[in-house]
Design a protein around this motif. Structure first.
Motif, PDB file in Angstrom:
ATOM      1  N   LEU A  62      20.814  94.973  96.084  1.00 46.04           N
ATOM      2  CA  LEU A  62      20.086  94.097  95.364  1.00 46.04           C
ATOM      3  C   LEU A  62      18.650  94.001  96.433  1.00 46.04           C
ATOM      4  CD1 LEU A  62      23.014  91.263  96.193  1.00 46.04           C
ATOM      5  CD2 LEU A  62      22.527  92.192  94.062  1.00 46.04           C
ATOM      6  N   VAL A  63      17.142  93.419  95.671  1.00 44.61           N
ATOM      7  CA  VAL A  63      16.582  93.322  96.886  1.00 44.61           C
ATOM      8  C   VAL A  63      15.891  91.749  95.943  1.00 44.61           C
ATOM      9  CG1 VAL A  63      15.858  95.230  96.836  1.00 44.61           C
ATOM     10  CG2 VAL A  63      15.319  94.440  94.554  1.00 44.61           C
ATOM     11  N   ILE A  64      15.253  91.183  96.837  1.00 44.42           N
ATOM     12  CA  ILE A  64      14.210  90.268  96.228  1.00 44.42           C
ATOM     13  C   ILE A  64      13.103  90.447  95.477  1.00 44.42           C
ATOM     14  CG2 ILE A  64      15.781  88.908  98.386  1.00 44.42           C
ATOM     15  CD1 ILE A  64      13.032  89.052 100.026  1.00 44.42           C
ATOM     16  N   PRO A  65      12.739  89.260  95.024  1.00 44.42           N
ATOM     17  CA  PRO A  65      10.856  89.115  94.615  1.00 44.42           C
ATOM     18  C   PRO A  65       9.989  89.672  95.350  1.00 44.42           C
ATOM     19  CG  PRO A  65      11.777  87.743  93.810  1.00 44.42           C
ATOM     20  CD  PRO A  65      12.911  88.171  94.422  1.00 44.42           C
ATOM     21  N   GLY A  66       8.916  90.232  95.100  1.00 46.85           N
ATOM     22  CA  GLY A  66       7.322  89.941  96.185  1.00 46.85           C
ATOM     23  C   GLY A  66       7.510  91.091  97.362  1.00 46.85           C
ATOM     24  N   PRO A 108      10.760 107.166  94.290  1.00 49.04           N
ATOM     25  CA  PRO A 108       9.884 106.117  94.407  1.00 49.04           C
ATOM     26  C   PRO A 108       9.944 105.116  94.496  1.00 49.04           C
ATOM     27  CG  PRO A 108      11.389 107.602  92.873  1.00 49.04           C
ATOM     28  CD  PRO A 108      12.072 107.903  94.729  1.00 49.04           C
ATOM     29  N   VAL A 109       8.914 103.655  94.865  1.00 56.71           N
ATOM     30  CA  VAL A 109       8.612 103.430  94.992  1.00 56.71           C
ATOM     31  C   VAL A 109       7.419 101.921  93.893  1.00 56.71           C
ATOM     32  CG1 VAL A 109       7.457 101.458  96.614  1.00 56.71           C
ATOM     33  CG2 VAL A 109       8.893 103.270  97.196  1.00 56.71           C
ATOM     34  N   LEU A 110       8.562 100.340  93.629  1.00 59.96           N
ATOM     35  CA  LEU A 110       8.056  99.604  92.344  1.00 59.96           C
ATOM     36  C   LEU A 110       8.134  98.610  93.525  1.00 59.96           C
ATOM     37  CD1 LEU A 110       6.893  98.694  89.700  1.00 59.96           C
ATOM     38  CD2 LEU A 110       9.546  97.544  89.244  1.00 59.96           C
ATOM     39  N   LEU A 111       6.801  97.974  93.845  1.00 60.03           N
ATOM     40  CA  LEU A 111       6.343  96.718  94.353  1.00 60.03           C
ATOM     41  C   LEU A 111       7.012  95.750  93.455  1.00 60.03           C
ATOM     42  CD1 LEU A 111       5.212  95.369  96.539  1.00 60.03           C
ATOM     43  CD2 LEU A 111       2.568  95.489  95.936  1.00 60.03           C
ATOM     44  N   LEU A 112       7.330  94.801  93.577  1.00 59.93           N
ATOM     45  CA  LEU A 112       7.906  93.940  91.969  1.00 59.93           C
ATOM     46  C   LEU A 112       7.099  92.718  92.348  1.00 59.93           C
ATOM     47  CD1 LEU A 112      11.870  94.089  93.630  1.00 59.93           C
ATOM     48  CD2 LEU A 112      10.988  94.213  91.462  1.00 59.93           C
ATOM     49  N   PRO A 113       6.288  91.640  91.091  1.00 59.23           N
ATOM     50  CA  PRO A 113       6.182  91.360  91.871  1.00 59.23           C
ATOM     51  C   PRO A 113       6.797  89.728  92.827  1.00 59.23           C
ATOM     52  CG  PRO A 113       6.795  91.283  89.228  1.00 59.23           C
ATOM     53  CD  PRO A 113       7.505  91.995  90.082  1.00 59.23           C
ATOM     54  N   ASN A 114       5.229  88.698  93.011  1.00 61.88           N
ATOM     55  CA  ASN A 114       6.544  87.794  93.639  1.00 61.88           C
ATOM     56  C   ASN A 114       6.005  86.684  92.512  1.00 61.88           C
ATOM     57  OD1 ASN A 114       7.025  86.206  95.789  1.00 61.88           O
ATOM     58  ND2 ASN A 114       4.913  85.717  97.002  1.00 61.88           N
ATOM     59  N   GLU A 115       7.358  86.520  91.782  1.00 63.92           N
ATOM     60  CA  GLU A 115       7.222  85.856  90.296  1.00 63.92           C
ATOM     61  C   GLU A 115       8.985  85.532  91.051  1.00 63.92           C
ATOM     62  OE1 GLU A 115       5.167  84.582  88.621  1.00 63.92           O
ATOM     63  OE2 GLU A 115       3.438  86.040  89.835  1.00 63.92           O
ATOM     64  N   PRO A 116       9.475  84.212  91.129  1.00 64.45           N
ATOM     65  CA  PRO A 116      10.652  83.524  91.317  1.00 64.45           C
ATOM     66  C   PRO A 116      11.781  83.897  89.352  1.00 64.45           C
ATOM     67  CG  PRO A 116       9.148  81.653  91.855  1.00 64.45           C
ATOM     68  CD  PRO A 116       8.617  83.188  91.088  1.00 64.45           C
ATOM     69  N   ALA A 117      10.594  84.140  88.690  1.00 62.61           N
ATOM     70  CA  ALA A 117      11.323  84.186  87.345  1.00 62.61           C
ATOM     71  C   ALA A 117      12.245  85.431  87.031  1.00 62.61           C
ATOM     72  CB  ALA A 117      10.229  84.582  86.818  1.00 62.61           C
ATOM     73  N   ILE A 118      11.651  86.853  88.303  1.00 68.53           N
ATOM     74  CA  ILE A 118      12.975  87.464  88.104  1.00 68.53           C
ATOM     75  C   ILE A 118      13.968  87.667  88.597  1.00 68.53           C
ATOM     76  CG2 ILE A 118      10.602  89.231  88.002  1.00 68.53           C
ATOM     77  CD1 ILE A 118      10.983  90.060  90.663  1.00 68.53           C
ATOM     78  N   ALA A 119      14.169  86.401  89.727  1.00 66.35           N
ATOM     79  CA  ALA A 119      15.461  86.172  90.651  1.00 66.35           C
ATOM     80  C   ALA A 119      16.324  86.315  89.208  1.00 66.35           C
ATOM     81  CB  ALA A 119      15.770  85.690  91.232  1.00 66.35           C
ATOM     82  N   GLY A 120      17.746  86.703  89.077  1.00 60.38           N
ATOM     83  CA  GLY A 120      18.937  86.767  88.283  1.00 60.38           C
ATOM     84  C   GLY A 120      18.265  87.954  87.152  1.00 60.38           C
ATOM     85  N   LEU A 121      17.701  88.816  88.194  1.00 55.30           N
ATOM     86  CA  LEU A 121      17.734  89.914  86.323  1.00 55.30           C
ATOM     87  C   LEU A 121      18.165  91.370  86.910  1.00 55.30           C
ATOM     88  CD1 LEU A 121      14.147  89.498  84.897  1.00 55.30           C
ATOM     89  CD2 LEU A 121      16.435  88.978  84.216  1.00 55.30           C
ATOM     90  N   SER A 122      18.098  92.098  86.734  1.00 51.58           N
ATOM     91  CA  SER A 122      18.624  93.425  87.508  1.00 51.58           C
ATOM     92  C   SER A 122      18.072  94.577  86.723  1.00 51.58           C
ATOM     93  CB  SER A 122      19.977  93.468  86.906  1.00 51.58           C
ATOM     94  OG  SER A 122      20.177  94.304  85.608  1.00 51.58           O
ATOM     95  N   MET A 123      17.643  95.765  87.596  1.00 53.15           N
ATOM     96  CA  MET A 123      16.657  96.944  87.276  1.00 53.15           C
ATOM     97  C   MET A 123      18.142  97.946  86.997  1.00 53.15           C
ATOM     98  SD  MET A 123      13.815  96.244  89.978  1.00 53.15           S
ATOM     99  CE  MET A 123      14.770  96.104  91.357  1.00 53.15           C
TER     100      MET A 123
END
Length: 604
Positions: free
Chosen positions: A244-248, A319-334
């Motif tokens: 699990l990770v968090i946005p931002g 590999p690194v992906l900087l997640l956007p600080n957007e609450p809308a992506i919480a609840g999704l999966s990668m």
């Protein structure tokens, strides 16, 4: 790069591999040892099929009979693949709606003994084909169409129980497909450790067990069939993904491949109920669309994607992906997938098993690591600061769990592991599985070593060069406790100015900002271990030899008079005795800084 995108997009999701906790193969030594697979209609794909496997034969033991690699069932067979009694031919059988057909394919002199070889047989309704290492070596036209199921157990490593039909050697990566594969398909995946692919019914890998890694058709060893650690020459790619990770913040994956200098491509796709996630740039992240690094990665802010494409090396890739600080992506999966391609031809070598990471709304963050520079050998205590740490949280550095002590919700203490030189990926993982990353907060520095000092002695105000390894910017220099003004030009070189009052045999000490310390004796006192022919007549002119430690500019005197040096190394000097008075005196070796050693000298 466009070609790579097309190749990777076509293959992504088609093949899946990983590195198992164990690896190995099946060992059978004849005497009807085998692995039994319970009967199932799925084990007789209709209308067409392919069977393939790696084998390493111990060599002929029969004057007649066969070495059966796979048979389903004993009699009559729906299909079988075996070697003939002297290993010169591969024999392939299939049962179809016109009866039982068989063919013999000449192995072309291939050495089957003691070497891993890949064999495959396919049936497309019109023709039977046999392949060796992905190359077609035999074909036979038949009159049947659909394959026919015959009830009975599948035997891996043996034929029938009433004839000489047991294989003797190693078997690995046994695969059953529900269609006739082409030579190109067999060639492209024979060295790929498969876990799932369209049309792949079953795969027995023998990596520590007898299970079917694709389907439910697990095996049982019969008659002493064993597992051994030796592997067929297949390659595996593994991804260690956070749960699990968090946005931002950054999300880092650990990617490992067994072989260096291979081209890899890493991909992340998003899944969830949202039709898309709008970034501040107005770009929408697609749902379940592969290869984000090509489709939209170049439009993200700099640094959003790191190490998504590159070359495998001697250690893990992150590999690194900087997640956007957007609450809308919480609840999704990668879902993350990796591919390894042979660099010159772009041929697929391996793909990873897809790894899924969930995105949640709250979790820890990692803001800093102190000290930020540590030696590569590990063992350095560090403090990790951030937010929302909980008791039981673990600090991981480059994928390695570190001994961790919970101090407070904003501070953890840990000890660094040994690591390769360079920037490290630091993460904190809570007991609930939420991970936070910082990919720039910690750097492993080369171990500090002093390899040389030139000159080895010099008066105050002189400039001295130090060569070595791991001489970090900001390193402090001192001579027997007296600070020396220094300038670091690289990790391998620095200069310092000799301060006043440096004693003989001074300790030159270098201390890095990360706390590493190295020292060496500088301005060493010459030593005379022993002298040879240290005597002369009063008129002088005799040669004598001194053996000892002689560094830097030196002067030799006898009885206070200069003795010319005719030959010198760091351990031996030959000089000419000056005129002197009869009797005993001293030969003295002096450095330019006044350090000296003496030995007796006789005039007679």
């Amino acid at each position: 790069m466009k070609t790579m995108k097309i190749v990777a997009a076509c293959l992504l999701g088609v093949l899946s591999t990983r590195i198992d906790a164990q690896s190995g193969s099946l060992r059978v030594t004849g005497n009807h040892q085998h692995v039994a697979i319970t009967d199932s209609m799925a084990l007789t794909p209709s209308p067409h099929f392919t069977i393939e496997m790696w084998c390493k034969w111990d060599g002929p033991t029969l004057s007649q009979g066969h070495y059966t690699l796979l048979r389903k069932p004993e009699s009559p067979p729906s299909y079988l693949l075996r070697l003939n009694f002297n290993g010169t031919q591969a024999e392939f059988y299939t049962m179809h709606n016109q009866g039982l057909s068989n063919m013999n394919a000449n192995l072309g002199g291939a050495n089957m003994v003691g070497q891993w070889q890949h064999l495959a047989g396919s049936y497309d309704g019109q023709s039977m084909r046999v392949y060796l290492n992905g190359n077609l070596i035999g074909t036979s036209a038949v009159g049947g169409q659909s394959t026919v199921h015959v009830n009975g157990v599948m035997r891996l490593g043996d034929g029938t129980g009433n004839e000489n039909s047991s294989f003797n050697g190693l078997i690995d990566e046994v695969r059953l497909w529900n269609y006739a594969r082409s030579a190109a398909e067999i060639q492209s995946t024979r060295q790929v450790s498969l876990f799932a692919a369209p049309g792949l019914v079953s795969c027995w890998k023998f990596d520590g067990n007898f299970t079917d890694s694709v389907g439910p058709h697990h095996g049982s060893p019969i008659g002493g069939a064993q597992l051994v650690p030796e592997n067929a020459p297949t390659f595996s790619l593994a991804i260690d993904a956070p749960t699990l990770v968090i946005p931002g913040g950054p999300c880092a994956w650990e990617l490992e491949f067994q072989e260096a200098n291979q081209l890899y491509v890493f991909d992340v796709s998003f899944a969830g109920s949202s039709p898309g996630i709008v970034l501040p740039t107005g770009l929408v992240i697609p749902i379940n669309r592969p290869l984000v690094s090509f489709d939209w990665g170049t439009l993200l802010p700099p640094g959003s994607i790191r190490d998504f494409v590159g070359t495998t090396g001697s250690g893990p890739i992150f590999p690194v992906l900087l997640l956007p600080n957007e609450p809308a992506i919480a609840g999704l999966s990668m879902t993350a997938v990796g591919l390894v391609l042979e660099p010159s031809m772009g041929i697929l070598r391996s793909t990873s098993l897809p790894s899924t990471t969930g995105i949640v709304s709250t979790g820890p963050t990692v803001s800093a690591v102190v000290p930020s520079r540590v030696p590569e050998q590990g063992g350095t205590p560090i403090q990790v600061t951030g937010e929302a740490f909980t008791a039981g949280s673990v600090v991981r550095i480059n994928g390695v769990n570190c001994p961790t002590n919970f101090v407070s919700p904003t501070q953890l203490q840990a000890v660094t592991p040994p690591s390769r030189v360079g920037t490290a990926v630091v993460s904190v993982v809570t007991p609930s599985g939420v991970a936070a990353f910082n990919v720039d907060a910690l750097e492993f520095q080369p171990t500090l070593r002093i390899l040389g000092v030139d000159p080895p002695a010099a008066p105050a105000g002189s400039l001295v060069t130090v060569t070595g390894e791991g001489i970090q910017p900001g390193s402090q220099f001192s001579l027997s406790g007296t600070p020396a003004l220094a300038s670091v030009s690289s990790l391998n070189s620095a200069t310092f100015t000799v301060p006043n009052g440096v004693a003989c045999d001074a300790q030159l000490v270098v201390t890095t900002p990360s706390g590493q310390v190295a020292s060496v004796v500088w301005n060493a006192t010459p030593t005379i271990s022993y002298s040879i022919l240290a005597q002369s007549g009063p008129s002088g002119g005799s040669l004598f030899m001194l053996v000892g430690n002689f560094q830097g500019p030196l002067v030799v005197t006898v009885g206070g008079q200069p003795a010319p040096i005719v030959s010198r190394s760091s351990s031996v000097m030959i000089a000419v005795a000056p005129p002197g008075s009869i009797g005993t005196t001293s030969v003295v070796v002096s450095s330019s800084t006044g350090c000296s050693a003496s030995a007796p000298f006789l005039y007679q």
